[in-house]
Every structure is written in structure tokens, then in C-alpha cells.
Write a protein that holds these residues in place. Structure first.
Motif, PDB file in Angstrom:
ATOM      1  N   LEU A  39      39.952  77.124  73.160  1.00 62.60           N
ATOM      2  CA  LEU A  39      40.573  76.475  72.012  1.00 62.60           C
ATOM      3  C   LEU A  39      41.739  75.614  72.483  1.00 62.60           C
ATOM      4  O   LEU A  39      42.744  76.105  72.930  1.00 62.60           O
ATOM      5  N   GLN A  40      41.604  74.330  72.387  1.00 56.67           N
ATOM      6  CA  GLN A  40      42.690  73.457  72.829  1.00 56.67           C
ATOM      7  C   GLN A  40      43.424  72.807  71.660  1.00 56.67           C
ATOM      8  O   GLN A  40      44.611  72.537  71.746  1.00 56.67           O
ATOM      9  N   ILE A  53      45.327  72.487  68.309  1.00 59.72           N
ATOM     10  CA  ILE A  53      46.068  73.296  67.353  1.00 59.72           C
ATOM     11  C   ILE A  53      46.580  72.369  66.272  1.00 59.72           C
ATOM     12  O   ILE A  53      46.725  71.163  66.487  1.00 59.72           O
ATOM     13  N   ASP A  54      46.795  72.904  65.103  1.00 56.23           N
ATOM     14  CA  ASP A  54      47.364  72.030  64.084  1.00 56.23           C
ATOM     15  C   ASP A  54      48.710  72.570  63.670  1.00 56.23           C
ATOM     16  O   ASP A  54      49.087  73.708  63.994  1.00 56.23           O
ATOM     17  N   TYR A 109      50.227  79.098  62.856  1.00 57.74           N
ATOM     18  CA  TYR A 109      50.796  79.639  64.079  1.00 57.74           C
ATOM     19  C   TYR A 109      49.665  79.771  65.091  1.00 57.74           C
ATOM     20  O   TYR A 109      48.635  80.383  64.813  1.00 57.74           O
ATOM     21  N   ALA A 110      49.837  79.170  66.250  1.00 58.63           N
ATOM     22  CA  ALA A 110      48.736  79.046  67.203  1.00 58.63           C
ATOM     23  C   ALA A 110      48.071  80.381  67.570  1.00 58.63           C
ATOM     24  O   ALA A 110      46.837  80.470  67.577  1.00 58.63           O
ATOM     25  N   PHE A 124      47.706  83.078  65.833  1.00 57.03           N
ATOM     26  CA  PHE A 124      46.880  83.552  64.720  1.00 57.03           C
ATOM     27  C   PHE A 124      45.559  82.805  64.693  1.00 57.03           C
ATOM     28  O   PHE A 124      44.493  83.375  64.511  1.00 57.03           O
TER      29      PHE A 124
END
Lengths: 475, 360
Positions: B86-87, B89-90, B94-95, B97
């Protein structure tokens, strides 16, 4: 896995760790400010993590309920032994305005509830966890090690400057903004036109754990916000946002408010974030920033890991000798505050705790308890192992601990009290009469009948003086 | 109560969650004819919120999730496992989670898609998942290799306080898994792991009740399935040290019945071999585990005193199923162990009836 070693305080009171330094500050803020703060999911998450475990569980219990529940229902879950802790937790939450002020019904205030639910489940459009920068193939990625080195260097520069300010050495100066903050917070002060000198508060500061030091400085920073016309909610929100960011990732500055953009420079000075150049559009949070709301060491690669284990490096013997496995100049300088150093080797410093060295520290305003707690929290694993295997409690030799405390008491042998000396009484009868009156008031500190004089405390003076005047007036 | 010996209230804790993902049971649970239908999707959204709540509580909290599929168990997520997949993130979540949520959901849907529809569904490998969870706890509770030079023998207790395992089960008890479950319970006791169990769907689970009871955990039979998250948070989120202040529900009645070693039936009255403590549903002339021969007189006496249970008498001669592992539960109980003593010298002591109940 990060291994969090709790700091053990000298009084052995480990299980009830004192509340986080930020909480009293938050409690003193107005409800309006807090409500604005709670509208950001990242702030809610960070504040939640600063709370004690019981408060956290209480929030969680109520978070997913739509309506308030009677306080008695929650009370029923509490064991008899847990009552005081429970009441305390409720009081904290009410002061933080996370629970509304009500003794009958319990609920989480709507703003906090909405944002915190959003933090847990994700979603929303607040963007409060930081906007990551676009991937740019031209620039190489910044690795975590580099960020750690940067943060460490910045932080140790500040501490090293403080510790060596009085010694006549000339270490690298931190930036003007840092110096200003150090001066404002009372950790350093100027004498006349001279250079900055460390104060006794500053000496105490040096012996704290890095985590406490960081928050102490940030609290001072928060106190300054009003003066610098910065929005407190923005400042706090940004700090909390930093604490939820991912180490080693670049974030964009685009959606930051004006206040927050202004903060970037300060935070670079403290080593919380790193930027390629002052004008660049992105920034990297360092480990100092991402561990703000955790108890893991903010500088894992810090302080003496180049040789020896990182969590402790001091061996203290019953003969007052101290062996510190470190090559770090900062740590040597801090030890030099209360140890008289004898030899230095590439990875080891040997010294002894002497009466003079401790006296020097006490004069600087460091207390015996602080010395002991510093030694405890930095004790070498070998010393900790002794406690476990041979159950030779406590961690430090008792003789040394007691002696350090005795040296502190020595300093307090003289007690000064302000007052008045009454002399030159005309006759013995006069003297006795006034002395009796003063004794009735209980203000006599010392008397000498042969010389016909006595010493009375300050608050008794008005009465005694009136009494003598009335007598001389009458006679 | 002395709180000073308790682990520090603000220490990090580890949670391993075992999810029962039997497709048949979840299909039944999601049927609208249930009073409170709960589909797998809504179950997972409740569980993910719970997992995030655990991670939210403390930065250092660690998590591992294991899935029990038909005939197969595997690790779905663990905090120590770095997942570089997983690269993106939005900014709205919270990354950590997001990483947990997406990893678990992806792994589960991959596995469920891979299940062959045509074959008959194998029993759910709940025990396999539980064993994996225990192995994982054991692995992370060992000190990290960097410290091994300073303390090779002493386990650093600060590395992992309060490890817990939470089992979310939907399948009925599988009586063949009695021995492995008991073995897991004893290893959990040894590791000082608390096992919590929640029966989300289906009948009460006898073995999980025992697991929770013997490890100091809590067992919950879910009544209101639509309120799963609230149940999970109130009963299972708190670490054992917090449970001293905020109580969690305990069981007033625990089903202590065991399964026999010969037919894997859950029995009310069993017969225990006096040498190796194996449990049988009927008197046997030779213990299938340790091959001890019992005197014929004792057999007759015991057979005469048995209550008439027709279903058991039909089940045929005892088969040889003894495994070396089956000694573990037996020897852990503090019962007299006669050793090599020939049984013929102590007639009447061959097979002793064992009753279920609170004599454990």
C-alpha cells in the motif's frame, strides 16, 4: 517493535504516572477553543492518546452510543477499588469538555464524537492527517536514517548549547528563534549585556527525559502564540497533525493555513520537521514529531547508541564510582553537572560522585531527587538485570542514594527568618513584661535575658510595637 | 487489591484476533429470518472499527489478525509484518488504520474467492488459527535479537505486557478439536496469554467457554448481534490491567464437559485411564493411548454401574486414536500418577468414573 521502557521515578510511584504535561494547558482553554480543536479528526486521535487508559476506555464505551446514558449505568461497571480512578477520569474528561458537564447523564460531546468516529473509520473531507506530496521521480527519497540524524543533531545542539553556556566553551549556537524561546521560557537568562546563561530551571530541564523536554519547549511555544498573534487552534492542530503523520513520507504545504506555514520555520529549528530548502513545497516530519503522542523514545538512535545499548549506559557502584558507557559529548556534559569526571576513554567515561560535585549541582538548582531519577532512568541494563536476578532492590546502591539526599539536607542546615530584634530595655521589669506579651502572641524566635534582648518574627512586630508605645505613653 | 504489582496502566498491549470465516455459517447468520441478522460484511466493518480502536488507544499497541477458513488458517495482518503493497495514502484517514483495513479486507476476499464451490465444505480450522496466534505471541514475546547478548535467558517482560487473544467464532463446537484446544489452552496459560472468546452466531461453544475461564479471559454469547461493536468495545477492548477498574462480564455458569478420546463425543460421564488420564465414553479393556490393560473384573463392575445411554453403547468397539499429545492435558492436572506400577496389583482401580463439573 518499539520497546517502550517507562521512566521510573525516584519515589517508586510507577503505576500512577502523572498526567501528560499538555492536559493542564488544554484544560485551561475555553470551551470554544476546544470545540474548534475537536472538529479535526487528527486532533481528537492525538488528544485521546494523551489521556490515561481509564479515560480512554470510558470514551470508547460511549463513543458509539447515539444517546446519553445515565451515570449510574456506567458506575455499575466500576469495581469498588477502581472508584477513585474512575472519578478522577470523569473529572478530567469534563474539564476537557469531552464529556458535557452533567452529573446525571454521560455522553461524548457531538463534535468530538463525530470527528473521532471519523478518525477511527476513515472518510470525511477534513484532510487533517496531512496531504502527502505528489511523487516526484527526479528527487531521491529521503530515508528515515537521514531524518533521525537531522532531528538528533538539531535537538542536541539546543541541549549542548544550554549545558555548556556557563563553561566558557563555544558550542554551535542554535538559531535566534530557539534562543528567544529558551530565554522566554526561563530556561536561560542574560546577565546584563553578557551572553545567555543557563538558569536553575534550565539545569532541571536537562535531566528530564527527551519526551518531557520536547513537550516542555512546545508548551512554551504555545504560550507564546497569543503574543505572536498566531491562532492557537491552528498551532495545536498542526502539532497533532504532525504526530499522526508517517515517518519518511513527504507532505505538501499547500493546504496549510498561514499560521501553520509560519510555524514550519520554527519546527525546522527544533528538529521536528525537515525541508529540502526553506522555500520548498514539501516537508518531512522527523521521529521527534511522529512520536509526540506516544511513549516510545523520540530519538531512538540518540544518546549513546554508537557504543553500548541505547536504553541505559550508567553503572553506579557502592563506592560512588560511576561508569558511563558513552561517547556522546552532550551526555558527558550533563554528567559533568553532578559528577567529578576522572578519565575519558573512547567509549567510557569514569567519574565519582563527590560531596563537592553534588554541592555544585545543588547550587545550580538541581535537586537530589532529580539526580537520582536521572541515574535511575539511564541505568545500564546490567544494573537492571541485578534487580531481576538477585532481587537486590533498589536499582541504585542505597548508600549513594542516601548520601546524595544527605548532602542536599546539609545545604538546608541554616533557616532564615525575617524579624525584629528588640534591645535596650530600660529595666528588667520592662523586658519581662514585653517578653511575656510577645510569648503570649507566640512570635518569639530567640531570647537572651542576660543581654535583655529578644527576636520576634515579622508578623508580630506591629502588635509589639503598639504594646511598647502604649506602655511608654502611659508611663 | 494491590495495584502496584499490576502491569503499568499505560503500557502497550498486544492483541491477536482470530476470525471464524466459515462461509456456510456466515450465510446462515445473514439470513433475514434471524432475529438480528448479521452478514459477513457488516460483521467485518464492526470488527475493523474495533481493531482501529485498539490501535488508537496507544501508539505502541500491536495487532495480529488470523483467519480461520474451511480447512485452512492463515495470518491476515500483523503489525510487525511490513506491508509495502500500500503506497497511496489520503489525507482524510490515519495511515495505519487504512493499512489494517485494506490489508484484511483484501486477504479475506482473496481467500473466499479461492474456495471451490463444488466441493463439500471442510470444517473450519479455528484451532489452527488459534495455534498460529499462540505461536505468534510466543515469537514476539522473545526479546529482540539485539538484546540477546545482554540477557539470553531472561525474558524481557517490558517487551510485551498483557498479550491477549480474542476469538470471534460463529461455528458450533467441533468435538474432534477437543484435544488440540485443550493443548492450546495449556500453552496459553504457560505464556500468560488471556484468551477472550465471543460466540457471534450459533449455539454456546463449550470449549471456548473453558478456554476463557482457564486463562482468565471473558466469554460472551452475543445476543444482540446488531450491537456487536458495542459488545466488543465494552468487554474486549480493555487490557487486563484496566479490567481491575472497569469490570468486564464474567460467566456465572461454565460448561466443563470434555470430549472422549475414542469417538470425540462431548460426554457427561466419562471413564478416565488411571495411568495416562485419557478420557473414554465407555469402559475399555485396553487404553488406546498408553496401552495399559485393565482387569476384566473392573470392567464388568463399571459396565454394571453405568447409566443406560443407548447412543453410546451402539458406537462400537473403541478405536485406536491415541496421540502422544493427548498426554499433555492429562499430566498438567494434579492427579496421582501411578507410573509403571502393574495395574493387576490394584484391582478396582482400573477405570474410575469421572464426572464433569467444577472439580477441575
Amino acid at each position: 517493535m518499539p520497546s517502550a521502557r517507562p521512566y521510573v521515578y525516584a519515589d517508586g510511584n510507577v503505576h500512577q504516572r502523572k498526567a501528560h504535561a499538555l492536559l493542564p494547558f488544554l484544560q485551561s482553554q475555553s470551551q470554544n477553543t476546544l470545540t474548534k480543536l475537536y472538529s479535526k479528526p487528527s486532533s481528537c486521535l492525538s488528544i485521546f492518546r494523551l489521556l490515561d487508559p481509564i479515560s480512554r476506555q470510558l470514551i470508547m464505551n460511549l463513543l458509539w452510543l447515539e444517546s446519553a446514558i445515565p451515570a449510574s449505568t456506567m458506575q455499575a461497571w466500576v469495581t469498588r477499588e477502581g472508584k477513585p480512578v474512575y472519578t478522577e477520569a470523569l473529572a478530567t474528561l469534563t474539564k476537557l469538555h469531552i464529556f458535557p458537564n452533567s452529573a446525571i447523564k454521560l455522553a461524548v460531546v457531538p463534535t468530538f464524537k463525530t470527528s473521532f468516529r471519523q478518525a477511527i473509520t476513515g472518510g470525511g473531507t477534513s484532510g487533517s492527517f496531512g496531504v502527502p506530496s505528489e511523487k516526484d521521480d527526479k528527487r531521491s527519497d529521503v530515508d528515515i536514517e537521514f531524518l533521525d540524524v537531522f532531528a538528533l543533531e538539531r535537538w542536541e545542539t539546543i541541549l549542548h548549547y544550554m549545558v555548556s553556556s556557563g563553561s566558557g566553551q563555544n558550542p554551535t549556537k542554535p538559531s535566534v528563534r530557539v534562543l528567544f524561546l529558551l530565554q522566554r521560557s526561563g530556561l536561560m537568562t542574560t546577565v546584563g549585556q553578557g551572553p545567555l546563561q543557563i538558569t536553575s530551571a534550565g539545569f532541571q530541564f536537562l535531566l528530564h527525559s527527551p519526551h518531557e523536554q520536547l513537550w516542555e519547549l512546545l508548551l512554551q511555544y504555545l504560550h507564546l502564540t497569543e503574543e505572536r498573534q498566531m491562532d492557537l487552534v491552528d498551532v495545536l492542530g498542526f502539532l497533532f497533525m504532525l504526530s499522526t503523520m508517517e515517518l519518511g513520507r513527504e507532505y505538501s504545504t499547500e493546504r496549510l493555513s498561514k499560521t501553520q506555514t509560519a510555524m514550519l520555520e520554527d519546527l525546522v529549528d527544533y528538529g521536528l520537521i525537515w525541508r529540502r530548502k526553506p522555500s520548498s513545497k514539501g516537508f518531512h516530519p522527523t521521529r521527534l514529531a511522529t512520536t509526540l503522542t506516544s511513549s516510545s523514545p523520540p530519538l531512538p538512535s540518540s544518546i549513546g547508541n554508537r557504543s553500548g545499548p541505547q536504553e541505559g549506559f550508567i553503572v553506579l557502584e557502592t563506592n560512588y564510582r560511576i561508569y558511563a558507557y558513552t561517547d556522546n559529548p552532550l551526555q558527558t556534559a550533563i554528567l559533568n553537572l553532578f559528577v567529578s569526571l576522572k578519565y575519558r576513554f573512547p567509549n567510557l567515561v569514569v567519574g565519582a560522585i563527590t560531596r563537592d560535585s553534588v554541592k555544585k549541582a545543588l547550587l545550580n538548582g538541581i535537586s537530589a531527587d532529580q539526580i537520582i531519577s536521572y541515574l535511575m532512568s539511564h541505568a545500564h541494563p546490567q544494573m537492571r538485570k541485578n534487580v531481576r536476578l538477585r532481587s537486590c532492590n533498589p536499582l541504585l546502591p542505597v548508600t549513594v542514594q542516601d548520601q546524595i539526599r544527605l548532602w542536599e539536607l546539609e545545604k538546608n542546615r541554616l533557616k532564615s527568618q525575617e524579624g525584629y530584634l528588640y534591645t535596650s530595655f530600660a529595666s528588667q521589669a520592662d523586658y519581662d513584661f514585653v517578653l511575656n506579651y510577645a510569648k503570649e502572641l507566640g512570635v518569639v524566635l530567640w531570647e537572651n535575658p542576660v543581654k535583655r534582648c529578644f527576636f520576634g518574627s515579622l508578623d508580630g512586630h506591629a502588635n509589639i510595637r503598639g504594646f511598647i508605645e502604649r506602655r511608654t505613653g502611659a508611663g | 487489591m494491590d495495584l502496584s504489582d499490576a502491569p503499568q496502566l499505560s503500557d502497550a498491549s498486544h492483541l491477536s484476533v482470530v476470525l471464524d470465516l466459515s462461509p456456510t455459517q456466515w450465510h446462515l447468520s445473514g439470513l433475514l429470518s434471524n432475529k438480528y441478522p448479521l452478514s459477513l460484511n457488516s460483521f467485518l466493518s464492526h470488527v475493523l472499527a474495533f481493531l482501529n480502536a485498539h490501535l488508537a488507544s496507544q501508539h505502541e499497541n500491536t495487532l495480529a489478525v488470523f483467519g480461520a477458513f474451511p480447512g485452512k488458517s492463515l495470518m491476515l495482518y500483523s503489525s510487525t509484518l511490513h506491508n509495502p503493497e500500500l503506497q497511496s495514502i489520503d489525507s482524510n484517514s490515519y495511515a495505519p488504520f487504512k493499512l489494517v483495513d485494506s490489508t484484511i479486507i483484501n486477504r479475506i476476499s482473496d481467500e473466499l474467492d479461492a474456495i471451490d464451490q463444488s466441493e463439500e465444505e471442510a470444517p473450519c480450522a479455528l484451532v489452527g488459527a488459534l495455534t498460529k496466534a499462540l505461536c505468534y505471541v510466543n515469537r514476539i514475546s522473545l526479546p529482540p535479537p539485539s538484546n540477546s547478548s545482554t540477557s539470553p535467558n531472561t525474558r524481557d517482560s517490558t517487551v510485551l505486557p498483557d498479550p491477549r487473544i480474542l476469538i470471534l467464532s460463529v461455528s458450533p463446537d467441533l468435538s474432534t478439536s477437543y484435544i488440540p484446544i485443550m493443548n492450546s489452552i495449556f500453552s496459553a496459560q504457560k505464556l500468560k496469554v488471556t484468551i477472550d472468546a465471543c460466540q457471534v452466531y450459533g449455539p454456546d461453544a463449550v470449549f471456548l467457554q473453558q478456554a476463557a475461564h482457564l486463562t482468565g479471559g471473558s466469554y460472551l454469547f452475543l445476543e444482540r448481534r446488531d450491537a456487536l461493536l458495542q459488545y466488543l468495545i465494552m468487554s474486549f477492548l480493555s487490557a487486563p490491567s484496566i479490567r481491575q477498574v472497569l469490570a468486564v462480564p464474567t460467566q456465572d455458569r461454565i460448561d466443563f464437559r470434555a470430549a472422549c478420546f475414542c469417538h470425540k463425543n462431548i460426554i457427561d460421564i466419562g471413564f478416565v485411564c488411571s495411568v495416562c488420564l485419557s478420557i473414554f465414553c465407555q469402559p475399555v479393556p485396553v487404553c488406546s493411548t498408553c496401552r495399559t490393560k485393565f482387569p476384566i473384573k473392573t470392567l464388568q463392575r463399571l459396565n454394571a454401574s453405568r447409566p443406560n445411554v443407548p447412543s453410546l453403547s451402539k458406537s462400537g468397539p473403541p478405536s485406536v486414536v491415541g496421540t502422544p499429545q493427548s498426554r499433555t492435558p492429562a499430566s498438567t492436572r494434579n492427579l496421582p500418577f501411578p507410573g509403571e506400577q502393574p495395574l493387576s496389583t490394584t484391582p478396582g482401580n482400573g477405570n474410575t468414573p469421572a464426572t464433569n463439573g467444577s472439580n477441575h
